[in-house]
Design an enzyme around this catalytic site. Structure first.
Site, PDB file in Angstrom:
ATOM      1  N   HIS A 110      -4.902   5.187  -2.373  1.00 13.33           N
ATOM      2  CA  HIS A 110      -6.089   6.037  -2.461  1.00 13.33           C
ATOM      3  C   HIS A 110      -5.654   7.399  -2.983  1.00 13.33           C
ATOM      4  O   HIS A 110      -4.611   7.910  -2.573  1.00 13.33           O
ATOM      5  CB  HIS A 110      -6.735   6.219  -1.081  1.00 13.33           C
ATOM      6  CG  HIS A 110      -7.237   4.945  -0.495  1.00 13.33           C
ATOM      7  ND1 HIS A 110      -6.455   4.118   0.281  1.00 13.33           N
ATOM      8  CD2 HIS A 110      -8.451   4.344  -0.586  1.00 13.33           C
ATOM      9  CE1 HIS A 110      -7.162   3.071   0.649  1.00 13.33           C
ATOM     10  NE2 HIS A 110      -8.377   3.187   0.141  1.00 13.33           N
ATOM     11  N   TYR A 132       0.842  -1.191   0.000  1.00 11.87           N
ATOM     12  CA  TYR A 132       0.000   0.000   0.000  1.00 11.87           C
ATOM     13  C   TYR A 132       0.880   1.245   0.000  1.00 11.87           C
ATOM     14  O   TYR A 132       1.749   1.391   0.876  1.00 11.87           O
ATOM     15  CB  TYR A 132      -0.916   0.001   1.223  1.00 11.87           C
ATOM     16  CG  TYR A 132      -1.782   1.228   1.310  1.00 11.87           C
ATOM     17  CD1 TYR A 132      -2.799   1.441   0.381  1.00 11.87           C
ATOM     18  CD2 TYR A 132      -1.584   2.178   2.298  1.00 11.87           C
ATOM     19  CE1 TYR A 132      -3.598   2.569   0.447  1.00 11.87           C
ATOM     20  CE2 TYR A 132      -2.376   3.307   2.369  1.00 11.87           C
ATOM     21  CZ  TYR A 132      -3.380   3.500   1.441  1.00 11.87           C
ATOM     22  OH  TYR A 132      -4.160   4.615   1.498  1.00 11.87           O
TER      23      TYR A 132
END
Length: 182
Positions: A111, A74
């Site tokens: 994101h 991530y």
């Protein structure tokens, strides 16, 4: 004054306790999110997952990641100071991140705020696929929504045939959002 070059020589350096304050200053200038002390303490626990980009002696960019379930990487932050954007510094940091991916990593994801078109384009140009829009992801940003972007790890044998096909787009929508640092 127009930029003549489309890249600059920069070095990636390790994150240490000595340069942690520089990372905090950079992040506060690049991102609309304020990261707490716990966030930075966790970065120091896995220093290989963070790098600072130096132009001379100046920190102009940084990237920080975390490994999840030993199968996902991530990207928590990847940012470059505005005057140094479009000079391939972000690309150099992203390539570092991609180089961290052993064959057991299934995919890399992050994101991105719905209004950050430059970041969305940057990641799409690097082979990431924009997935679902997540409503109310951010607490202190308007609008509070983001997109999930994902790239299959081409080093993973299960992804070798799928890295640039429709499965990549379909799989971008099958990620569980787990970031609690927003």
């Amino acid at each position: 004054m127009e930029r003549v070059r489309n890249s600059v020589d920069c070095e990636l350096g390790d994150l240490t306790e000595k340069n942690l304050e520089q990372l905090k200053v950079l992040n506060s200038n690049v991102f609309p999110v304020k990261y707490n002390e716990n966030f930075y303490e966790r970065l120091l626990q896995e220093p290989s997952l963070s790098k600072l980009a130096y132009y001379g002696d100046i920190v102009v960019g940084a990237v920080s990641c975390r490994l999840e379930d030993d199968s996902k990487l991530y990207i928590m932050t990847l940012g470059v100071l505005n005057p140094y954007r479009k000079l391939k510094i972000g690309t150099k940091m992203l390539n570092y991140v991609l180089g961290l991916c052993s064959p057991k990593i299934q995919y890399i994801y992050l994101h991105v705020h719905v209004n950050n078109n430059a970041a969305i384009k940057f990641y799409e140009n690097a082979g990431f696929v924009k997935g679902e829009e997540i409503k109310n992801y951010y607490k202190k940003i308007t609008p509070p929504d983001c997109f999930l972007l994902k790239k299959l790890n081409p080093n993973n044998p299960n992804n070798a045939n799928n890295a640039n096909n429709a499965n990549n787009a379909n799989n971008a929508n099958n990620i569980t959002s787990t970031n609690a640092n927003n």
